[in-house]
Enzyme design. Sequence first.
Site, PDB file in Angstrom:
ATOM      1  N   GLY A  89       0.786  -1.220   0.000  1.00  0.00           N
ATOM      2  CA  GLY A  89       0.000   0.000   0.000  1.00  0.00           C
ATOM      3  C   GLY A  89       0.823   1.277   0.000  1.00  0.00           C
ATOM      4  O   GLY A  89       0.261   2.366   0.060  1.00  0.00           O
ATOM      5  N   ASP A  90       2.149   1.154  -0.052  1.00  0.00           N
ATOM      6  CA  ASP A  90       3.008   2.339  -0.100  1.00  0.00           C
ATOM      7  C   ASP A  90       4.244   1.968  -0.906  1.00  0.00           C
ATOM      8  O   ASP A  90       4.171   1.123  -1.785  1.00  0.00           O
ATOM      9  CB  ASP A  90       3.343   2.820   1.319  1.00  0.00           C
ATOM     10  N   ASP A  91       5.406   2.559  -0.622  1.00  0.00           N
ATOM     11  CA  ASP A  91       6.596   2.276  -1.410  1.00  0.00           C
ATOM     12  C   ASP A  91       6.952   0.790  -1.355  1.00  0.00           C
ATOM     13  O   ASP A  91       6.937   0.173  -0.283  1.00  0.00           O
ATOM     14  CB  ASP A  91       7.786   3.087  -0.895  1.00  0.00           C
ATOM     15  N   GLY A  97       1.485  -0.034  -4.923  1.00  0.00           N
ATOM     16  CA  GLY A  97       2.395   0.791  -4.135  1.00  0.00           C
ATOM     17  C   GLY A  97       2.537   2.188  -4.709  1.00  0.00           C
ATOM     18  O   GLY A  97       1.987   2.525  -5.762  1.00  0.00           O
TER      19      GLY A  97
END
Length: 454
Positions: free
Chosen positions: A207-209, A239
């Site tokens: 859900g992010d980097d 991401g």
Amino acid sequence: METLASSTYDIRQFGAVNDGRTVNTAAISEAIKRCAENGGGTVYVPAGRFLTGAVILKSNVNLHLEAGAVLSFSTDVNEYPVVQSRWEGVKREVYASCIYAEDSENISVTGHGTLDGNGQFWWDLFRNKQNQYPRPKLVSFDTCKHVLISGVKMVNSPSWTVNPILCEDVTIHNIAIENPADSPNTDGIDPESCRNVRISDCHIDVGDDCIAIKSGTEDTARRVPCENITITNCTMIHGHGGVVLGSEMSGDIRNVTVSNCVFEGTDRGIRLKSRRGRGGVIEDIRVNNIVMKGVICPFIANLYYFCGPRGKDKYVYDKNPYPVTEETPAFRRIHFSNITAREVSAAAGFLYGLAEMYVEDITFDHISVAMAEDAEPGMPAMMAELEPMKQRGFFCCNVTDISFNRVTISNHEGPAFYIENGKGIELAGCRSKQPRTAEESIAVFKNVTSLHQI
């Protein structure tokens, strides 16, 4: 129960029960304690679902999960002791990670089992601002040497998934990370102020980097570089970035190679970000043999990044030059080659140096970028006073010694290359294919000196 070698400690022998309901924190802790006291070995997790709180590893202990084994981490905050560790670059009190160690060596997490962080509980606490301390990470080792993470699957991390901090000699191999696309700050692998790190053959969907390399912020008391990092043979899905450097980079990031990877739907591709006040240098980065699909922007180097504390201050967003001090960050010697990007929405690339510290010595060699037909406007970088872009080529401002060699931009609006405030710019064998608008030249230059086109 089968007889195991004396250096193997089956958690069932210490009272662990695989019913998914019994809390096994004490049993697993006792197995680790006994293993360490006897000089080291393997703490064995057999098939089944074992509920547990934080697992604290010790030197010379290998936590091994058999195929079919699941360590399911408790949603009882009391199962996570409060420790002193970094959170977003700054040392403070935090909940211990689901698997944690500090000041240890020769530690490993291996096998074919699963670590389930049961993150929904923690994500809800975070969204409702009800967490007393920052959330646990799924796996975090602090000030450790000779670390191996191999084979396991990791799901539903409460926050960052794998975060070695101030570690040396780290190998992360053949792991799979799956966190929901909307889960907050669930980065995949974030080496922070580490040295000699090898990341290979991993699949990351978060859900992010996907991978973020960090070295602390201006508020970090101990400035330690993150250096000698190799990333290869990984697939990264969703991401907010494929491989990201910064914005926490006050201790420097250097000597990084990224090769033979596939990014799909990662928002951005290779993303460098920092701002005034951070200081530090990102240098000697090489990225080769990458395929990207469905990204907003494949290449970003942004020195006006505005997220985080004090990010909206005038000192950060002002486009006028400031004196160069130890608080001035720098990006230099960054080289991209043999990269294909398809279905790109916002821009082929976005380089924006500070007015007083240009992004320096960047090369793009054998690059092909094709814009998406049905692109939606998007922000190639997070900075003030930037309008959304759609199907643009390379946008470069405040740059020096930038070389584009055999770079092809397809299906773009406006010039394939727009460069403002540049010195030492070279374009060789570059092409524009099927531009959406008629342009007299594939490149537009404003306030550019030492220009060389072939």
